[in-house]
Design an enzyme around this catalytic site. Structure first.
Site, PDB file in Angstrom:
ATOM      1  CG  ASP A 127     -49.719  43.533   6.746  1.00  0.00           C
ATOM      2  OD1 ASP A 127     -50.609  43.313   5.915  1.00  0.00           O
ATOM      3  OD2 ASP A 127     -49.860  43.349   7.962  1.00  0.00           O
ATOM      4  CG  HIS A 240     -70.699  27.156 -14.438  1.00  0.00           C
ATOM      5  ND1 HIS A 240     -72.023  27.267 -14.073  1.00  0.00           N
ATOM      6  CD2 HIS A 240     -70.471  25.818 -14.569  1.00  0.00           C
ATOM      7  CE1 HIS A 240     -72.579  26.081 -14.007  1.00  0.00           C
ATOM      8  NE2 HIS A 240     -71.647  25.172 -14.296  1.00  0.00           N
ATOM      9  CD  GLU A 316     -69.935  18.640 -15.021  1.00  0.00           C
ATOM     10  OE1 GLU A 316     -69.008  17.795 -15.014  1.00  0.00           O
ATOM     11  OE2 GLU A 316     -70.322  19.267 -14.019  1.00  0.00           O
TER      12      GLU A 316
END
Length: 436
Positions: A127, A240, A316
């Site tokens: 890194d 969503h 839901e």
């Protein structure tokens, strides 16, 4: 009889902008002593994170070949995408990745190379090299070994974070989890991540992947710190994208019209798909059966080359007669029922809706099924407001009324890790950085 030569190659790459100014780093190590045998780094101009990661892999393998063409090589990277694609478990769909993967696969015979995912904290050497290369590119130069200080990070890179501490009881209804605080290891977090602009959430997603090769034992832990229970199962929780009802703040559950994503929602789904593909840590995609979730899940799955598994328990709440109404409209038409619902998790919405207590039982049962199916893996669960809040609440051991105290935006990401002893760690809540 000649001695079998073994190397460890650690590689990384990053892009400050994705795509943006990019560079890679790679180091070849002696696995017995940890000695640095070779370093490679280069600024490669404008590219994506994944291209830079593949370039780092290629450079590391070539360096190993130069040292000993018959060596057995273990490649360790914090890019789940590269590790899984090179291991043959994930398909390579992106046209920019295919030639790079082909080149990497032909540097050494396939039987000589294996791949392993490691957390970013254990990839600090590569890194730092990648960041040094990008810093040199910013100055209009190329990386020079004589100017590198990356090897100074080697001891920190080998030091795994001490296991997180146990906390208070977490899942009161199931008697399951105790909260674990996710601690950042300050001693190995001094250099910037290779991707530059990537969020800290990347590290949270990256940690719960296939278990790395054990590192040297750390110093004796502080009193009260629990044992290392291995790699947790991590649920990345995605609400969503928007539907036409979302900006109007209307009740939209499993008993209504099952709306599709709006144009805004489809753009949100594409954005989160790109962000998760860049992180490269998701190993499976599971969705609520409702259309808005399945469409969001499919956008991500297509980018990752994964199937979508439907879990009925992630649907839901059924809001009964409140479906399609605003809160103000419900308060006007069903004031007593609404107040009862706000006062007690056992109260259901008018017209045969589903109480929060019933949703909790359903969601916790789905959680337990998924934990059994995906132990030790990172899974994206595409679901709704109530299931996400419920999973976070249970992990924290918070009371039911805490559901009303959480903000959860469309297409936001949250994350919970579950350990082998039943402990849970909430690692992220309502991240929307990918939408900005």
């Amino acid at each position: 009889m000649s001695r079998l030569v073994r190397f460890v190659v650690e590689a990384d790459g990053g892009s400050r902008g994705n795509p943006g100014p990019a560079g890679y780093g790679a180091v070849v190590l002696d696995p017995a002593s940890g000695e640095t045998l070779a370093e490679r780094a280069e600024y490669i101009g404008v590219a994506t994170n994944n291209v830079a990661e593949y370039k780092g892999l290629i450079a590391g393998l070539k360096a190993a070949r130069e040292l000993a063409p018959d060596a057995v090589v273990l490649v360790r990277m914090d890019s789940k995408l590269v590790v899984e694609q090179m291991s043959g478990r994930w398909k390579i769909k992106h046209p920019d990745m295919k030639p790079l993967a082909t080149e990497a696969a032909t540097i050494l015979p396939r039987a000589q190379v294996t791949y392993e995912w490691i957390p970013r904290e254990r990839n600090k050497h590569a890194d730092r090299l990648a960041n040094e290369a990008m810093d040199a590119g910013k100055r209009g130069r190329q990386w020079e070994p004589s100017a590198s200080a990356a090897a100074l990070d080697t001891s920190a890179a080998r030091a795994l974070a001490t296991p997180p501490p146990a906390g208070p009881p977490g899942d009161a209804t199931a008697g399951a989890a105790a909260v674990r605080a996710a601690l950042a290891a300050a001693s190995v977090a001094t250099s910037a991540p290779a991707a530059g602009a990537e969020q800290a959430a990347d590290t949270l997603f990256a940690e719960p992947a296939p278990a790395p090769t054990p590192a040297p034992a750390p110093a004796a832990p502080s009193a009260g710190w629990g044992p290392d229970l291995g790699t947790p199962a991590t649920f990345v929780l995605l609400r969503h994208g928007e539907t036409a009802l979302t900006p109007q703040k209307r009740f939209s559950g499993s008993g209504g019209s099952d709306p599709e994503l709006s144009p805004v929602g489809r753009r949100q789904a594409a954005a989160v798909a790109g962000a998760l593909a860049a992180r490269g840590t998701v190993e499976a995609v599971v969705s609520s059966p409702l259309r808005r979730c399945r469409e969001t899940a499919q956008a991500v799955a297509d980018r990752l080359g994964l199937p979508v598994v439907v879990e009925e328990g992630l649907r839901e709440t059924d809001f009964g007669a409140w479906e399609g109404l605003t809160f103000a409209e419900v308060r006007e038409r069903f004031p007593d029922d609404l107040q009862a619902w706000l006062d007690s998790p056992k109260a259901a919405p008018s017209g045969g809706g589903e109480s929060f207590a019933a949703v909790t039982r359903r969601v916790s049962a789905a959680r337990d099924r998924l934990l059994g199916a995906y132990a030790g893996r990172t899974v994206l669960l595409v679901t709704h407001v109530t299931p996400v809040k419920t999973l976070v609440r249970l992990a924290l051991g918070a009371p039911p009324e805490s559901l009303f105290k959480m903000e959860l935006s469309a297409a936001s990401l949250s994350a919970v890790a579950y350990y082998a002893d039943g402990n849970a760690s909430v690692r992220l809540v309502n991240d929307t950085s990918h939408l900005r």
